[in-house]
Design an enzyme around this catalytic site. Structure first.
Site, PDB file in Angstrom:
ATOM      1  N   LYS A 150     -10.763  -0.471  10.346  1.00  0.00           N
ATOM      2  CA  LYS A 150     -10.939  -1.660   9.499  1.00  0.00           C
ATOM      3  C   LYS A 150     -11.349  -2.877  10.318  1.00  0.00           C
ATOM      4  O   LYS A 150     -11.404  -3.992   9.808  1.00  0.00           O
ATOM      5  CB  LYS A 150      -9.639  -1.956   8.750  1.00  0.00           C
ATOM      6  CG  LYS A 150      -9.283  -0.875   7.719  1.00  0.00           C
ATOM      7  CD  LYS A 150      -8.080  -1.258   6.916  1.00  0.00           C
ATOM      8  CE  LYS A 150      -7.445  -0.087   6.218  1.00  0.00           C
ATOM      9  NZ  LYS A 150      -8.131   0.305   4.977  1.00  0.00           N
ATOM     10  N   HIS A 185       0.873  -1.186   0.000  1.00  0.00           N
ATOM     11  CA  HIS A 185       0.000   0.000   0.000  1.00  0.00           C
ATOM     12  C   HIS A 185       0.909   1.235   0.000  1.00  0.00           C
ATOM     13  O   HIS A 185       2.015   1.188   0.553  1.00  0.00           O
ATOM     14  CB  HIS A 185      -0.843  -0.056   1.280  1.00  0.00           C
ATOM     15  CG  HIS A 185      -1.897   0.981   1.399  1.00  0.00           C
ATOM     16  ND1 HIS A 185      -1.639   2.255   1.839  1.00  0.00           N
ATOM     17  CD2 HIS A 185      -3.229   0.926   1.172  1.00  0.00           C
ATOM     18  CE1 HIS A 185      -2.777   2.943   1.865  1.00  0.00           C
ATOM     19  NE2 HIS A 185      -3.752   2.164   1.460  1.00  0.00           N
ATOM     20  N   ASP A 243       2.944  -4.310   8.168  1.00  0.00           N
ATOM     21  CA  ASP A 243       1.730  -3.534   7.940  1.00  0.00           C
ATOM     22  C   ASP A 243       0.568  -4.512   8.153  1.00  0.00           C
ATOM     23  O   ASP A 243       0.271  -5.331   7.288  1.00  0.00           O
ATOM     24  CB  ASP A 243       1.756  -2.972   6.509  1.00  0.00           C
ATOM     25  CG  ASP A 243       0.420  -2.377   6.098  1.00  0.00           C
ATOM     26  OD1 ASP A 243      -0.551  -2.494   6.858  1.00  0.00           O
ATOM     27  OD2 ASP A 243       0.361  -1.798   5.001  1.00  0.00           O
ATOM     28  N   GLN A 246      -4.640  -5.096   6.934  1.00  0.00           N
ATOM     29  CA  GLN A 246      -5.649  -6.013   6.385  1.00  0.00           C
ATOM     30  C   GLN A 246      -5.644  -7.369   7.078  1.00  0.00           C
ATOM     31  O   GLN A 246      -6.442  -8.240   6.728  1.00  0.00           O
ATOM     32  CB  GLN A 246      -5.423  -6.206   4.874  1.00  0.00           C
ATOM     33  CG  GLN A 246      -5.584  -4.957   4.047  1.00  0.00           C
ATOM     34  CD  GLN A 246      -7.014  -4.421   4.026  1.00  0.00           C
ATOM     35  OE1 GLN A 246      -7.975  -5.097   4.401  1.00  0.00           O
ATOM     36  NE2 GLN A 246      -7.169  -3.182   3.600  1.00  0.00           N
ATOM     37  N   CYS A 280      -4.646   2.497  -3.726  1.00  0.00           N
ATOM     38  CA  CYS A 280      -3.419   2.998  -3.075  1.00  0.00           C
ATOM     39  C   CYS A 280      -2.277   2.018  -3.270  1.00  0.00           C
ATOM     40  O   CYS A 280      -1.472   1.783  -2.362  1.00  0.00           O
ATOM     41  CB  CYS A 280      -3.632   3.264  -1.585  1.00  0.00           C
ATOM     42  SG  CYS A 280      -4.849   4.513  -1.256  1.00  0.00           S
TER      43      CYS A 280
END
Ligand code: PMP
Length: 411
Positions: A225, A122, A199, A202, A365
């Protein structure tokens, strides 16, 4: 345990019509909806406890501070950090990664050091490292992907070497839906004396995360999220590293003593949290964690994988649908990027919206990944645990209808 068939009753927003059709919300990789339980926590905080934290001695301030810190403990347990000192509240994943590039990067990265990311990152896990490379003279390197969209581990073993100082990778891709083998890559990073940054934007909402089992040095994610509010996120870091780092922001709350020309900082985690934090957001994130724990992260993961196993073959069967990332449901999470032959993804998303089905279209993104896949954009449907097989059917029907419509329109 909660029943997945009735869980959507907790989400008032899902019960509305869009373009005269019942809403099917499939844009969960962008942001998730909030259950009543989380909205109640927010409302309760503002109605009964609202006060600034860590400052006042009055009862409301003590209650707000206690709840804010209780949330930190909930986050600690949720990701299995060793101690709450390692849990920093941020605005979201982007802030966490930027803090790392500024704080860790400016302190430890020198000219010629290599920073390794991948083609599936991302923008928020690309640009902070580009900027750090430009400031420091470090070199940014990209891990290539296999045709199926996995990180090419054979190549990774060559690219991650003794020059590598930082490896920073997504746990789950927001486009390809793959789960990356972070533990294996962390071992590779550590054997080259590099640090491993994850990261987790997700991954954290969809599966059990254990930062110690992964041996991640840093791990960033966003509350919005995972059923929490926007504007709150978390940066986990190992104490030994956080202690060596300087804060990125300075001001109230984070200081020990302020003298005329120099100041000292509070201990961890507060030295990184300058100014009035997002108190309500942090407390509501704690509420979101309680809610997710009640369902169980393993149950959520399993349920979403069942949805993927249900919908992927149906999407393939439509014909003319290209799905990016692994083709088999076993390796694909509920993020499904796709294109319909000959139809621009923005037109696909607009046509689906006319059927009440909310998906995203664009570069997500992830422009370097789009170039890598040789597409300008894709449509993306992304599932969460409150979606159902009926939602999946509506998606498939709407894509079929879109295909038919454009076929006729083209004639
Ligand atoms: N990384 C990934 C993989 C993401 O999907 C996102 C959100 N789309 C981010 C980072 C950035 O998260 P935020 O905008 O909440 O900071």
């Amino acid at each position: 345990m909660k029943d997945f068939a009735t869980i959507r009753n907790d989400f008032p927003i899902l019960f509305q019509e869009v373009n005269d059709e019942p809403l099917v919300y499939l844009d969960n990789a962008a942001t998730t909806q909030k259950p009543k339980q989380v909205l109640d926590v927010l409302r309760h905080y503002y109605e009964t406890d609202n006060a600034n934290v860590h400052r006042g001695v009055h009862t409301l301030a003590e209650r707000a501070t206690a709840d804010y810190e209780k949330s930190r403990e909930k986050v600690r347990a949720f990701i299995n950090a060793n101690e709450t000192a390692e849990v920093l509240f941020t605005r979201g994943t982007t802030t966490g990664l930027n803090w790392l590039a500024r704080s860790y990067g400016d302190a430890f990265i020198k000219a010629g050091d290599e920073i390794v990311i991948s083609y599936m990152e991302h923008h928020s896990n690309i640009i902070p490292w580009q900027q750090l490379a430009q400031r420091s003279g470090a070199i940014l390197r990209y891990l290539p992907l296999t045709a199926e969209g996995f990180i090419d581990l054979a190549e990774a073993k060559k690219i991650i070497n003794e020059k590598t100082a930082i490896v920073s990778l997504a746990y789950v891709s927001n486009v390809l839906g793959v789960i990356n083998p972070i533990k294996e890559l962390a071992t590779l990073a550590h054997s080259n004396d590099a640090i491993m940054i994850v990261d987790g934007a997700q991954a954290t909402p969809h599966m059990q995360v254990d930062v110690q089992a992964l041996d991640a040095d840093f791990f960033a994610f966003s509350g919005h999220k995972m059923c929490g509010p926007t504007g709150i996120g978390v940066l986990y870091g190992k104490r030994s590293l956080l202690e060596q780092m300087e804060p990125v922001e300075f001001g109230g709350e984070m200081i020990d003593f302020v003298r005329l020309y120099e100041s000292t900082w509070k201990e961890l985690p507060w030295k990184f949290e300058a100014g009035t934090p997002n108190i309500a957001g942090a407390i509501a994130l704690g509420g979101a964690i309680d809610y997710l724990n009640e369902i169980g992260m393993d149950n959520i993961h399993q349920y979403e994988q069942e949805l993927v196993a249900y919908v992927l073959p149906k999407l393939h069967a439509i014909g003319g649908v290209t799905i990016y990332g692994p083709q088999d449901p076993e390796h694909h999470t509920g993020v499904i990027a796709f294109n319909l032959d000959g139809i621009h993804p923005h037109d696909v998303a607009t046509a689906l919206d006319m059927e009440g089905v909310a998906v995203r279209a664009g570069h997500h993104c992830a422009q370097p990944l789009m170039n890598y896949l040789d597409v300008s954009a894709t449509a993306r449907a992304s599932f969460y645990f409150y979606n159902t097989k009926a939602d999946a059917d509506r998606l498939v029907q709407a894509i079929q209808a879109t295909k038919e419509f454009f076929k006729d329109g083209a004639n």
